[in-house]
Design an enzyme around this catalytic site. Structure first.
Site, PDB file in Angstrom:
ATOM      1  N   GLU A 121      -9.052 -11.626  -6.768  1.00  0.00           N
ATOM      2  CA  GLU A 121      -8.761 -12.220  -5.295  1.00  0.00           C
ATOM      3  C   GLU A 121      -9.770 -13.487  -5.478  1.00  0.00           C
ATOM      4  O   GLU A 121     -10.845 -13.268  -5.342  1.00  0.00           O
ATOM      5  CB  GLU A 121      -8.917 -11.362  -4.186  1.00  0.00           C
ATOM      6  CG  GLU A 121      -8.832 -11.893  -3.318  1.00  0.00           C
ATOM      7  CD  GLU A 121      -8.621 -11.180  -1.798  1.00  0.00           C
ATOM      8  OE1 GLU A 121      -7.794 -10.230  -1.998  1.00  0.00           O
ATOM      9  OE2 GLU A 121      -9.185 -11.429  -0.782  1.00  0.00           O
ATOM     10  N   HIS A 159       1.074  -1.122   0.032  1.00  0.00           N
ATOM     11  CA  HIS A 159      -0.015  -0.103   0.049  1.00  0.00           C
ATOM     12  C   HIS A 159       0.831   1.280   0.057  1.00  0.00           C
ATOM     13  O   HIS A 159       2.163   1.128   0.380  1.00  0.00           O
ATOM     14  CB  HIS A 159      -0.919   0.086   1.222  1.00  0.00           C
ATOM     15  CG  HIS A 159      -2.003  -1.199   1.232  1.00  0.00           C
ATOM     16  ND1 HIS A 159      -2.113  -2.203   1.904  1.00  0.00           N
ATOM     17  CD2 HIS A 159      -3.251  -1.255   0.222  1.00  0.00           C
ATOM     18  CE1 HIS A 159      -2.869  -2.856   1.604  1.00  0.00           C
ATOM     19  NE2 HIS A 159      -3.573  -2.424   0.645  1.00  0.00           N
ATOM     20  N   ASP A 166       2.343   1.545   3.206  1.00  0.00           N
ATOM     21  CA  ASP A 166       3.265   0.712   3.658  1.00  0.00           C
ATOM     22  C   ASP A 166       4.691   1.037   3.318  1.00  0.00           C
ATOM     23  O   ASP A 166       5.738   0.860   4.030  1.00  0.00           O
ATOM     24  CB  ASP A 166       2.858  -0.671   3.211  1.00  0.00           C
ATOM     25  CG  ASP A 166       1.637  -1.406   3.398  1.00  0.00           C
ATOM     26  OD1 ASP A 166       1.392  -1.281   4.791  1.00  0.00           O
ATOM     27  OD2 ASP A 166       1.045  -1.857   2.520  1.00  0.00           O
ATOM     28  N   ASP A 177      -9.724 -14.451   3.881  1.00  0.00           N
ATOM     29  CA  ASP A 177      -8.465 -14.560   3.614  1.00  0.00           C
ATOM     30  C   ASP A 177      -7.651 -15.790   3.996  1.00  0.00           C
ATOM     31  O   ASP A 177      -6.610 -15.572   4.731  1.00  0.00           O
ATOM     32  CB  ASP A 177      -7.550 -13.241   3.920  1.00  0.00           C
ATOM     33  CG  ASP A 177      -8.119 -11.917   3.299  1.00  0.00           C
ATOM     34  OD1 ASP A 177      -8.469 -12.228   2.158  1.00  0.00           O
ATOM     35  OD2 ASP A 177      -8.040 -10.733   3.813  1.00  0.00           O
ATOM     36  N   ASP A 206     -14.826 -11.423   4.592  1.00  0.00           N
ATOM     37  CA  ASP A 206     -13.789 -11.812   3.961  1.00  0.00           C
ATOM     38  C   ASP A 206     -12.698 -12.446   4.775  1.00  0.00           C
ATOM     39  O   ASP A 206     -12.231 -11.848   5.657  1.00  0.00           O
ATOM     40  CB  ASP A 206     -13.032 -10.408   3.373  1.00  0.00           C
ATOM     41  CG  ASP A 206     -12.040 -10.680   2.180  1.00  0.00           C
ATOM     42  OD1 ASP A 206     -11.629 -11.690   2.060  1.00  0.00           O
ATOM     43  OD2 ASP A 206     -11.327  -9.552   1.882  1.00  0.00           O
TER      44      ASP A 206
HETATM   45  C1  XUL Z   1      -9.082  -6.246   0.810  1.00  0.00           C
HETATM   46  C2  XUL Z   1      -8.009  -6.525   0.071  1.00  0.00           C
HETATM   47  C3  XUL Z   1      -6.658  -5.493  -0.038  1.00  0.00           C
HETATM   48  C4  XUL Z   1      -6.129  -5.341  -1.275  1.00  0.00           C
HETATM   49  C5  XUL Z   1      -5.049  -4.242  -1.527  1.00  0.00           C
HETATM   50  O1  XUL Z   1     -10.013  -7.242   0.935  1.00  0.00           O
HETATM   51  O2  XUL Z   1      -7.849  -7.740  -0.479  1.00  0.00           O
HETATM   52  O3  XUL Z   1      -5.906  -6.157   0.927  1.00  0.00           O
HETATM   53  O4  XUL Z   1      -5.754  -6.579  -1.732  1.00  0.00           O
HETATM   54  O5  XUL Z   1      -5.555  -3.127  -1.129  1.00  0.00           O
HETATM   55 MN    MN Z   2      -6.459  -8.578  -1.890  1.00  0.00          MN
END
Ligand code: XUL
Ligand code: MN
Length: 345
Positions: free
Chosen positions: A211, A50, A53, A251, A249
């Site tokens: 994603e 980011h 970051d 992850d 979400d």
């Molecule tokens: C949010 C997400 C973020 C992006 C980058 O769900 O996936 O981490 O990948 O901004």
């Molecule tokens: Mn992401």
């Protein structure tokens, strides 16, 4: 299938400390130097960033300071032999983006969002990447009547055009997600991302990032999203992870909840030659909140390992036999062929 080597990437936020909306951190914060050192040891080649970051407290810094710090980071990455894969403006934290960034109803806030994005492009330049990732976190509504969808499309295009004009080489990779934090997001799927690209003044430089979890939250199969994006030559980055159903979400580590869906994503990457133009496989995965400090890297190590095992599975799949089953329309047998292949029998 063409055999090629994949290159791997993660972001500093993927070594997170375990906080959730209901409780505090469960692991102490690690330094950036520690994260960078571990990245290399785990067999990863690149890091994604980011904007803040790369340059902390970015809003309080001058352009000269931003340049100095970003160039310092670039030297540090070069010394470590690590590439910067992308930069993404964090447009969801500031008091200026409470009602959205590019689609905020307040023109001052929209101006802030665009200026911050142009800065993120400068940082991408200093770090040597031409990819700006746009996860449009707050571009949507909690209340449908609070914004006009038609106007929001125009505002998004206006913002993208300003970014494209700011730097003739930058490519915008839109990372769609259908919800969270918003109730309903404006660009929920790859189809939306690639369609809005056509409204910009340089559609060739507007592509996408898929994603896995975001596709699943939209009720889609991430493998189909990969095939779709790659049919347009527009899959410029990838966040592999996993998701158990339609909830927040998650992850999760790649393959953790849906191994077969993960297998099919790898098959899609293989048949489209993902990575042959230098694209990275990034894992946007988080440790479980329960993860102890000594197991802090396991979710990344495991995701990479599962991915490579699934590449072997994709390459050793009995394609001929599968094609016979398909020709016979015997999808029951095809189903079992896949299951037994994944089970290794
Ligand atoms: C949010 C997400 C973020 C992006 C980058 O769900 O996936 O981490 O990948 O901004
Ligand atoms: Mn992401």
């Amino acid at each position: 299938m063409a055999n090629h080597q994949y290159k791997f990437c993660f972001g500093p936020w993927n070594l997170s400390e375990g906080q959730d909306p209901y409780g505090p951190t469960t692991r102490p914060a690690q330094t950036f130097a520690w994260k960078l050192g571990r990245l290399k040891k785990l067999g990863f080649e690149a890091m994604m960033f980011h904007d803040d970051d790369a340059v902390t407290d970015i809003d309080g810094k001058s352009d000269a300071q931003v340049r100095k710090e970003a160039k310092g980071l670039k030297r540090c990455l070069d010394d470590a032999g690590v590439a910067a894969e992308m930069v993404a403006p964090r447009l969801w934290f500031s008091p200026m983006t409470i009602d959205g960034a590019y689609t905020s109803n307040d023109p001052k806030c929209r101006k802030y969002a665009i200026e911050r994005s142009l800065r993120a492009i400068d940082i991408a330049n200093y770090l040597g990447t031409d990819i700006l990732v746009l996860w449009l976190a707050r571009e949507g509504t909690y209340l449908r009547e609070s914004k006009s969808g038609r106007r929001s499309v125009a505002l998004l295009v206006e913002a993208f055009d300003k970014m494209l004009a700011h730097d003739k080489r930058i490519r915008l990779a839109i990372e769609p997600k259908p919800n969270e934090p918003m109730d309903v997001a404006y660009l929920p799927t790859i189809g939306h991302a690639l369609a809005i690209a056509q409204l910009t003044h340089d559609p060739k430089r507007v592509g996408c990032l898929i994603e896995s979890a975001h596709a699943m939250l939209a009720g889609l199969d991430p493998a189909d999203e990969i095939d779709f994006a790659m049919a347009f030559g527009k899959l410029w980055s990838l966040h592999l992870n996993d998701q158990n159903g339609l909830k927040f979400d998650q992850d999760k580590p790649f393959g953790s909840a849906n191994l077969r869906v993960a297998f099919n994503q790898v098959r899609a990457l293989e048949r489209n030659g993902y990575g042959k133009k230098g694209e990275y496989v990034c894992f946007d995965v988080h440790p479980f909140r329960t993860t102890k400090v000594e197991h802090w890297l396991a979710h990344l190590e495991n995701s990479r390992r599962t991915f490579l095992l699934l590449v072997e599975k994709a390459r050793s799949f009995e394609e001929k036999r599968a094609q016979q089953r398909i020709a016979e329309r015997d999808y029951q047998a095809l189903d079992q062929l896949v299951i037994e292949h994944l089970l290794g029998v």
